[in-house]
Scaffold this motif. Sequence first.
Motif, mmCIF file in Angstrom:
data_model
loop_
_atom_site.group_PDB
_atom_site.id
_atom_site.type_symbol
_atom_site.label_atom_id
_atom_site.label_comp_id
_atom_site.label_asym_id
_atom_site.label_seq_id
_atom_site.Cartn_x
_atom_site.Cartn_y
_atom_site.Cartn_z
ATOM 1 N N VAL A 9 38.594 50.869 34.528
ATOM 2 C CA VAL A 9 38.874 49.436 34.437
ATOM 3 C C VAL A 9 38.528 48.754 35.766
ATOM 4 C CG1 VAL A 9 40.691 47.716 34.092
ATOM 5 C CG2 VAL A 9 40.598 49.737 32.621
ATOM 6 N N ALA A 10 38.872 49.391 36.877
ATOM 7 C CA ALA A 10 38.535 48.838 38.199
ATOM 8 C C ALA A 10 37.019 48.801 38.386
ATOM 9 C CB ALA A 10 39.184 49.665 39.306
ATOM 10 N N PHE A 11 36.323 49.836 37.930
ATOM 11 C CA PHE A 11 34.867 49.858 38.052
ATOM 12 C C PHE A 11 34.245 48.731 37.219
ATOM 13 C CE2 PHE A 11 30.581 51.371 37.032
ATOM 14 C CZ PHE A 11 30.103 51.624 38.317
ATOM 15 N N GLU A 12 34.759 48.507 36.024
ATOM 16 C CA GLU A 12 34.269 47.401 35.203
ATOM 17 C C GLU A 12 34.484 46.069 35.927
ATOM 18 O OE1 GLU A 12 34.917 45.171 30.909
ATOM 19 O OE2 GLU A 12 35.832 47.135 31.211
ATOM 20 N N ALA A 13 35.651 45.873 36.522
ATOM 21 C CA ALA A 13 35.930 44.637 37.260
ATOM 22 C C ALA A 13 34.975 44.495 38.451
ATOM 23 C CB ALA A 13 37.384 44.619 37.734
ATOM 24 N N TYR A 14 34.674 45.602 39.108
ATOM 25 C CA TYR A 14 33.711 45.611 40.220
ATOM 26 C C TYR A 14 32.341 45.134 39.718
ATOM 27 C CZ TYR A 14 30.264 47.730 43.349
ATOM 28 O OH TYR A 14 29.184 47.956 44.163
ATOM 29 N N LEU A 15 31.879 45.674 38.575
ATOM 30 C CA LEU A 15 30.595 45.247 38.016
ATOM 31 C C LEU A 15 30.605 43.750 37.706
ATOM 32 C CD1 LEU A 15 29.816 48.192 35.545
ATOM 33 C CD2 LEU A 15 28.790 47.783 37.804
ATOM 34 N N ARG A 16 31.680 43.281 37.081
ATOM 35 C CA ARG A 16 31.796 41.854 36.757
ATOM 36 C C ARG A 16 31.753 41.007 38.029
ATOM 37 N NH1 ARG A 16 33.246 40.872 31.496
ATOM 38 N NH2 ARG A 16 34.086 42.655 30.350
ATOM 39 N N SER A 17 32.410 41.468 39.082
ATOM 40 C CA SER A 17 32.444 40.689 40.324
ATOM 41 C C SER A 17 31.061 40.548 40.951
ATOM 42 C CB SER A 17 33.410 41.326 41.333
ATOM 43 O OG SER A 17 32.843 42.479 41.931
ATOM 44 N N HIS A 18 30.152 41.452 40.596
ATOM 45 C CA HIS A 18 28.777 41.392 41.103
ATOM 46 C C HIS A 18 27.800 40.799 40.080
ATOM 47 C CE1 HIS A 18 29.300 43.378 44.946
ATOM 48 N NE2 HIS A 18 30.145 44.203 44.355
#
Length: 178
Positions: A9-18
């Motif tokens: 979930v954190a990795f998905e949020a990281y992708l979204r933030s970029h």
Amino acid sequence: MKRDNHYEVAFEAYLRSHGVGFIAVDEANRSMLGDADVKSLDFIIVGPNDAKLVVDVKGRKFPGGSAERPIMTWQNWTTLEDIDGLERWAKVLGPDYRGVLAFAYEIQPPFVLPNDTRDLFAFRGQTFLMRAVEVSAYREHMRRRSPKWGTVGLPVAAFRKIIRPFIEFLAPAPVLQS
């Protein structure tokens, strides 16, 4: 992707933030390639500049161990099935796709990294460090960890040599000269 796995979930949020384009793969069912099943991956990514990745996220704590006995090693183990699966997915999706193991390290207090550390990512009150290894490089250097569990890992020197901030994988794959 497993919605109950806070690393993914954190990795998905990281992708979204970029602003990265991706498909989160539902791991509830085993995937099939032709007539053979294959380990599901977590994300199919189409990044800026035409980067194309198939990604399996490995969540790890740093330091590991317990508060009384912290282990100051960046754990990098995975299963041989993960390596094989990423290679198969990349091959099926086409020559522009690269298999990548993404390590989402949850940084444990009191350990702190400098705020300007590349790919340090704050999410839901936790701090993660996003690192990655191309699966072909991982295979080249991997050593068997547990035959019983089918796990493999990298020696520290090899891991230090090939690990990179995940953001670097969002550039297109280098063109090999013949």
